[in-house]
Write an enzyme that holds these catalytic residues in place. Structure first.
Site, short mmCIF file in Angstrom:
data_model
loop_
_atom_site.label_atom_id
_atom_site.label_comp_id
_atom_site.label_asym_id
_atom_site.label_seq_id
_atom_site.Cartn_x
_atom_site.Cartn_y
_atom_site.Cartn_z
N ASP A 1 36.90 32.87 45.18
CA ASP A 1 38.15 33.47 45.66
C ASP A 1 38.79 34.30 44.56
OD1 ASP A 1 40.49 34.04 46.97
OD2 ASP A 1 41.30 32.02 46.88
N HIS B 1 40.62 40.95 46.62
CA HIS B 1 41.72 40.89 45.64
C HIS B 1 41.22 40.47 44.27
CE1 HIS B 1 42.34 36.44 45.71
NE2 HIS B 1 41.99 36.52 46.97
N ASP C 1 43.28 39.16 41.78
CA ASP C 1 44.03 38.08 41.13
C ASP C 1 43.44 36.72 41.49
OD1 ASP C 1 44.99 38.72 43.78
OD2 ASP C 1 46.65 37.33 43.46
N HIS D 1 40.87 27.31 44.76
CA HIS D 1 42.20 26.85 44.33
C HIS D 1 42.14 25.46 43.71
CE1 HIS D 1 44.75 29.80 46.96
NE2 HIS D 1 43.60 30.33 46.61
N GLU E 1 47.46 39.10 45.86
CA GLU E 1 47.23 38.47 47.17
C GLU E 1 47.69 37.03 47.17
OE1 GLU E 1 45.25 36.15 50.27
OE2 GLU E 1 45.04 35.87 48.13
N GLU E 2 47.45 36.35 46.07
CA GLU E 2 47.75 34.91 46.03
C GLU E 2 49.25 34.62 46.08
OE1 GLU E 2 45.62 32.79 46.54
OE2 GLU E 2 43.68 33.48 45.82
ZN LIG Z 1 41.69 34.83 48.17
#
Ligand SMILES: [Zn+2]
Ligand SMILES: *[C@@H]1O[C@H](CO)[C@@H](O)[C@H](O)[C@H]1NC(C)=O
Ligand SMILES: *[C@@H]1O[C@H](CO)[C@@H](O)[C@H](O)[C@H]1NC(C)=O
Ligand SMILES: *[C@@H]1O[C@H](CO)[C@@H](O)[C@H](O)[C@H]1NC(C)=O
Ligand SMILES: *[C@@H]1O[C@H](CO)[C@@H](O)[C@H](O)[C@H]1NC(C)=O
Ligand SMILES: *[C@@H]1O[C@H](CO)[C@@H](O)[C@H](O)[C@H]1NC(C)=O
Length: 554
Positions: A202, A164, A166, A510, A236-237
Site C-alpha cells: 500500500d 499514491h 505516501d 497499515h 491519500e492516507e
Molecule cells: Zn493505499
C-alpha cells in the site's frame, strides 16, 4: 381392573352423554394429532423441496462469464514484458521503500523526502519522463501524467490509472527489521523471495509497476491511439485534499469527462479468505463504503465521589456504548455485489459450502452468522461500528457532569446515512444521550459490473492473464481510496490490485512487517502493461458495442 376402566364402564352404563363426550374428546384429540402430523409433513416436504431446489442450483451454477473468450484470446497474445527494468523491478521497489514518504495529517509532508522520491522515479523510469508523448503536470508532491494519443479519436478509449506515493506511519519497534530498509529478501528462492518495507503493498508497488509498464511500452516504440492519464497523489492516507483533489481540478480544467474507466488501488486477488473456496478470487471493487463519525454524549450530575450522584454521566455513556455494540447494523448479503461475489465463487467451492454459497436466498442467515465471526468478512456484510475515543473526568475524586465518545462507522453502500443515525439512536434507546453527527461521507455509487460491462470485463480478463487459476468477482472495498475525488470523470470506477495475497499478507497493510513477493511485483507490472495495451486497442468495447460505455446487465 384399573380405576380408569371402572369409570369407563360406569359411564357407559349410567351416563350415555358422558360416554359420547369422552369419545368425542378422543376423536378430537386424534384430529389435533392428525393436523399436527399433516403440518409437520407439509413443513418437511417444503424443506425437502427447498433443499432439492438449492442442491439443483448448486449443481447447475456456473462461474459467471465475465470474460469474453475471444477478448481473452487477444489479451493472451499481447507481449510479455522482458526489459531489464522489468527484471529489476523488485530492486527498484525496494529502493522506493527506502523513502519514508509518511503522511501523519492532512497538509503536512516532508518536502525533502518527497523531492528525493520524485527524482528517484525520474531516474528509474527514464523513458517515461523523457518521452515527447508524455506531459507531466506537477502539483508537488503529487503529479499527473498525460500520455498523448495519436489516433483519429483521441478520447475513444481514454482511461485513468491512480496510485499514491505516501505511506502510513510505522511502529518501528514492532517490526522484525527496519521498515524503510526496502530489502529484497530470499532472492534466490523459487518465486524470487519478497520485498520488505512500509508501502510494499500500500501503495508504492502500484506506482512503480505502472511506471515500469509504461517505460517498457515507450521504449518498444509503442504509442497509444487514445490519450490516457496516470495520477499519483501524496496524501491519500489522510484524505487526498491537497493531492488527488488538485489533480482532479486539473483534469476538470482540461475538459476530461466520460472516461472508459478509472482504476485505483483496492481489492487484491485473495487466496484462502473464504472457507471452502479452493481457488483465488480476483475481487474488483465496484464501490467503497461511506464514513460517519458520531459523538455520543451523556450528561449527569457532577459532584464529589464520596457522595456519588445516583445518575452518573460515565455510567450512562458506558451503557450507551454497550447498547450500540450489542445491536450491530443490518446485514446486506443477498443484494448487489456481495451476492454476486458469493455466486461467482460458489461453483469453485467444496461441499457443503458450495450448497450455501450458491443459495444466498435460502442460507443468508447461516452465511451471515459465519461471516460475523471474522472481522474481515463481517466488515463486508454490514456497516461497522468502532468506538475510537472515550473521554470524561479529570480527577480521581470528582464525578464528571459529562462524558463523551467518538464512534466511527464505515457505511455499507446499501444503508443510507440517515438509516445509520436512526439505527444508532434506537440502539442506544436513551433520550438523555445526545447523538451528534460530526462528519459523514456517503458510500460511492455502484459501478457497472457483469458480462455486458466492457470495462469490468476487461479488468477481469487482464486479471486472468496474470493469475489464470482465479475467479473474477465484483466486491465492496471496505476501506477508502482517492477515487472519491475523481467520481465525476466516469461511471466505471474500480478498485483492484493484481496481487495474489493471503489474509496474513493483508495484515501487513497499515500493520507490521509489510512485504510483497517478487512474483507479485512482476505480476503487477505485467498486468498494467497488458491493461494499457488492451484498453487502447478497444478490447473493452469490441464485444459489447450494444451495451456501450457503462452498460449494466446483471
Ligand atoms: Zn493505499
Ligand atoms: C508469455 O510467457 C508465458 C510463460 O512463459 C508463455 O506461456 C506465453 O506464451 C508468453 N506469451 C506471449 C504472448 O509471448
Ligand atoms: C509524523 O509523525 C512522526 C512521529 O510523531 C514524526 O517523527 C514525523 O516528523 C512526522 N512527519 C511529518 C511529515 O509530519
Ligand atoms: C470519440 O469517442 C468517444 C467515445 O467513444 C465518442 O463519444 C465520440 O463521439 C467520438 N468522437 C468522434 C469525433 O468520433
Ligand atoms: C448535543 O450536542 C451538541 C454538540 O455537542 C450541542 O450543540 C447540543 O446543544 C447538545 N444538545 C443537548 C440537548 O445537549
Ligand atoms: C490505432 O488505430 C489504428 C487505426 O484504427 C489501428 O490500426 C492501430 O492498431 C491502433 N493502434 C493501437 C496501438 O491501438
Amino acid at each position: 381392573m384399573t380405576r380408569g376402566s371402572t369409570r369407563y364402564s360406569l359411564a357407559s352404563v349410567d351416563d350415555p352423554t358422558s360416554y359420547s363426550y369422552s369419545k368425542e374428546k378422543r376423536k378430537c384429540g386424534r384430529n389435533v394429532i392428525y393436523s399436527i402430523c399433516v403440518i409437520i409433513s407439509i413443513i418437511l416436504i417444503v424443506i425437502a423441496a427447498l433443499l432439492v431446489a438449492a442442491l439443483i442450483r448448486a449443481l447447475m451454477l456456473e462461474v459467471p462469464s465475465y470474460v469474453h473468450p475471444s477478448t481473452m484470446e487477444q489479451i493472451m497474445q499481447l507481449p510479455n514484458m522482458s526489459s531489464s527494468t522489468f527484471l529489476n523491478l523488485p530492486s527498484i521497489l525496494g529502493m522506493a521503500l527506502t523513502f519514508p514518504t509518511i503522511t501523519n495529517s492532512s497538509g503536512s509532508y516532508d518536502p525533502v523526502v518527497f523531492r528525493g522520491f520524485r527524482e528517484f522515479l525520474v531516474h528509474s523510469f527514464p523513458n517515461v519522463f523523457s518521452s515527447s508523448n508524455v506531459e507531466v503536470h506537477d502539483s508537488f508532491p503529487s503529479f499527473l501524467l498525460t500520455v498523448q494519443g495519436s489516433g483519429e479519436n483521441a478520447t475513444a478509449n481514454s482511461f485513468l490509472l491512480l496510485g499514491h506515493m505516501d505511506v502510513v506511519p510505522v511502529d518501528a519497534s514492532a517490526w522484525d527489521d527496519d521498515p524503510f530498509s526496502g530489502k529484497w529478501l530470499d532472492k534466490e528462492t523459487e518465486g524470487g523471495g519478497f520485498v520488505y518495507g512500509r508501502g510494499a503493498i500500500d501503495d508504492k508497488l502500484s506506482v512503480v509497476a505502472i511506471l515500469c509498464a509504461l517505460d517498457e511500452l515507450i521504449a518498444s516504440g509503442w504509442s497509444p491511439n487514445s490519450t490516457f492519464y496516470i495520477a499519483f497523489g501524496h496524501d491519500e492516507e489522510v484524505g487526498g485534499e491537497y493531492g488527488a483533489r488538485r489533480l482532479a481540478n486539473f483534469l476538470e480544467s482540461k475538459g476530461v469527462k466520460d472516461l472508459l474507466f478509472i482504476l485505483d488501488e483496492g481489492m487484491p486477488i485473495l487466496e484462502g479468505a473464504i472457507a471452502g473456496l479452493e481457488v483465488p478470487v480476483a475481487i474488483i471493487g465496484v464501490t467503497e463504503k461511506g464514513w460517519m463519525d458520531i459523538r455520543v454524549e451523556a450528561t449527569g450530575v457532577a459532584g464529589h465521589s464520596s457522595i456519588p450522584p445516583l445518575s452518573q454521566a460515565t455510567h450512562a455513556l458506558a451503557t450507551a456504548i454497550h447498547n450500540l455494540h450489542s445491536s450491530p447494523h443490518p446485514v446486506f448479503l443477498n443484494d448487489g455485489p456481495e451476492e454476486h461475489l458469493l455466486l461467482a465463487v460458489a461453483p469453485k467451492s467444496s461441499w457443503p459450502q458450495r450448497l450455501a454459497l450458491s443459495n444466498p436466498w435460502l442460507f443468508r442467515n447461516m452465511i451471515s452468522a459465519v461471516f460475523s465471526r471474522k472481522r474481515e468478512t463481517d466488515a463486508m456484510q454490514r456497516t461497522t461500528t468502532a468506538t475510537t475515543i472515550i473521554s470524561g473526568g479529570v480527577k480521581d475524586n470528582v464525578v464528571p457532569g459529562t462524558a463523551w465518545a467518538l464512534v466511527n462507522h464505515r457505511v455499507h453502500p446499501s444503508e443510507s446515512l440517515e438509516e445509520v443515525v436512526r439505527h444508532d439512536i434506537s440502539a442506544i434507546n436513551d433520550d438523555n444521550i445526545n447523538v451528534t453527527v460530526l462528519d459523514s461521507r456517503a458510500p460511492h455509487p455502484i459501478s457497472p459490473y457483469g458480462a455486458s460491462s466492457p470495462a469490468f470485463s476487461l479488468l477481469a480478463s487482464v486479471a486472468l492473464r496474470v493469475c489464470p487459476e482465479a475467479v473474477p468477482a465484483p466486491g465492496v472495498l471496505v476501506a477508502n481510496t482517492d477515487t472519491r475525488h475523481y467520481l465525476q470523470f466516469s461511471r466505471s470506477v474500480y478498485r483492484a490490485m493484481p496481487y495474489l495475497l493471503t489474509p496474513q499478507d493483508l495484515a501487513g497493510i497499515h500493520g507490521n512487517n509489510e512485504r510483497i513477493s517478487a512474483a507479485n511485483v512482476w505480476r503487477a507490472a505485467q498486468y498494467y502493461h497488458t491493461l494499457i495495451m488492451a484498453a487502447d486497442l478497444g478490447l473493452a468495447n469490441s464485444h459489447y458495442s450494444q451495451a456501450g460505455r457503462g452498460g449494466r446487465e446483471l
